[in-house]
Design an enzyme around this catalytic site. Sequence first.
Site: not given
Ligand code: BGC
Length: 757
Positions: A283
Amino acid sequence: MKSVAGILMLMLALCIPLNAQTPSKDPKMDAFINKLMSQMTVEEKIGQLNLASGGGAVAGAKMGIDSMLKHGFIGASSGYSIESIRKTQQKAVETSRLHIPLLFGLDVIHGFKTIFPIPLGLSCSWDTLLIERSARIAANEASTSGISWTYSPMVDITRDPRWGRIAEGSGEDPWLASKIARSMVKGYQGNDLSKDNTILACVKHFALYGGSEAGRDYNTVDMSRITMYEDYFPPYKAAFDAGAGSAMSSFNVIDYIPASGNKWLLTEVLRKQWGFSGFVVSDMNAIVEMSNHGMGNAQEVGALALKAGLDMDMGSDVFFTTLKKSLSDGKVTQQEIDQSCRRVLEAKYKLGLFDDPYRYINVERSKTDIFTPDNLHVAREAARKSIVLLKNENQVLPVKKSGTIAVIGPLANSKSDMLGTWAFFGNNRDVITVYEGIKSVAGNNARVLYAKGSLYTADSILSNNSGFMGARNVVDFAQNEVLLKAALDTARRADVLVAVLGESANWSGEAASRSDIGLPECQVSLLKELLKTGKPVVLVLVNGRPLALPWEDAHVDAIVEAWNGGSEAGNAIADVLFGDYNPSGKLTATFPRSVGQIPIYYNHRNTGRPFDQKNKFTSKYLDISNDPLYPFGYGLSYATFEYGDIKVNKSALKGNETLTITAGIMNTGKYPGEETVQLYVQDPVASISRPVKELKRFNKVMLQPGEKKEITFTLNTDDLRFYNSDLKYTWEPGEFIIYVGTNSRDVKSVKINWLEK
Ligand code: BGC
Ligand code: BGC
């Protein structure tokens, strides 16, 4: 060749194919990637593991994106616009030595331009084909604009509505959420990933993110292995079994090791137990954030992540800046880098990006396939089916298309709140608000008035904290008074009042936990004033989580949970309010009476002292009942359904036999309606304490007034399996109780015996 050296050589010869990645089922792909990788420098290989995106990328920023691309130091990027994707891809393939295309990912969570209800809302449709269709449309739209990869489905089970990300998942039930997870993967990926309108799914957040303590985002998770396997893992596994090609590691710890560096999770469970062969991305920034978890400095957490089985670094720059040093320091191996590089290249190969790096950029199709009437039609259908009727007394609903209708509330005419979280690319301008939908569906027969009525909240803490990137929202009490007064003037001129209340879209989703999940005070004050008029009041809720509504339930005749319903939300809500569509949604997450009951979920276990009114020393609160306000599976219709007794083909079964369960159901109301008949199973005696009920089947059935149908379900012993204390997935013979009903609380039951032989 009996010398030690000879034996070693023999072992080496045997080991080479073992050390290399297990061959895939596609020899052509393997040959292509072998050849490509034989030409790659270690820096280029590490480049494939680098997803350059906003957040980190400090070193990248210093070096400049063009230079990074030219050197092959970027493997993927989050895509923002068709123009920037085309330019970036062009630089990658034209200026780099090996011309390797980039993967462009994006959070296409509940639609791209055509926005569907938030996933929690969609899940309340219990309509897996419709959900698959919504994912198919999302992929079809996104794949015109350079996107080959979506960071979806989010399949985190949660039992805590304080957690804002409950909006992004399918609620609390592992079985239903697994079905939905499969549908979404199928919708995104289709049968052939190389088609120009199918995109790679990314199952997230692996794993257990929904278990954040106290519902506070990014918080510690701590649970037993049985709970992991029984309740939280199934939807991830279902999505991988459906062929999802990538996974995203979660922010939280699992057994006190962050997911992104957790070898047990990413290698033992994901790859060895489940056979996953795709790639894992972290993530956003999660690798470097392992330092905050206490796992060491950037180089150490980078090595930890790679060794654990994490393949791509989203945004934190740690792989890019430290892996080469870790290799020369002996902290990671060449083989580990190669393995991750191969997994990323395989995804690109399967998507067809080596054949055509611009495959997912299609200006022509973007003109014909995006935000089309057909897509909007499905969005309206999805929004209608997501709506859950929570209460309807004194036949307040459906509302007649005549007289004067006042639509009042801070969410009554707001476009962005219809879209909800993760809808950056949604067509905001063309969203239908509740006010607009009611006007358009009522036609010329009714007069429709609008007043805002109140602020979202008069709580400056909530207001400020939910502002994006520190933006401050000023709370103006005087303005609230003016709004209230104007709304009451409007209400006085109307025959029916539709109060549209709830949450601003940025109160749910990421980093949007709430400790109080009621309606804000200023909205409740507005509602109270509207009720004082004595006119019929319908409360329409627009929000991203289960809310605690004990006062509203006690005082308002009609309550409609509409969630953040997407592009067509307003039309869909109007369809339901006027009875053009008879609501059929069923809750997939329990609505508590109060935050104090959380975690609250239907498939809990019994205590040794189940609640007993007559005995003080039983499991309860002194100040509130144990029961939720609205249980899992709950949702009303304008029709009324009566269930007959449950019949089974046999009350004693053996081994491989099939149990057939039949229930009669009749529409005893005046409207045609669709009911979701639910079947639950309880295993009352086992080697471990088992849930009081678990959903195992459901069937959606349409009934005309007076019509009666027999619904038949079949079960076999696979449906009785659970993880025992040795984590063996097994079933234990004995008595079982089968429940059938309209929700998880209101059921009829029958007992059976299932013996081994
Ligand atoms: C979130 C994810 C997301 C990623 C990319 C993160 O902060 O937890 O769910 O896919 O950002 O945008
Ligand atoms: C309590 C114990 C107590 C025992 C004997 C139980 O109900 O939980 O703390 O020692 O009764 O009085």
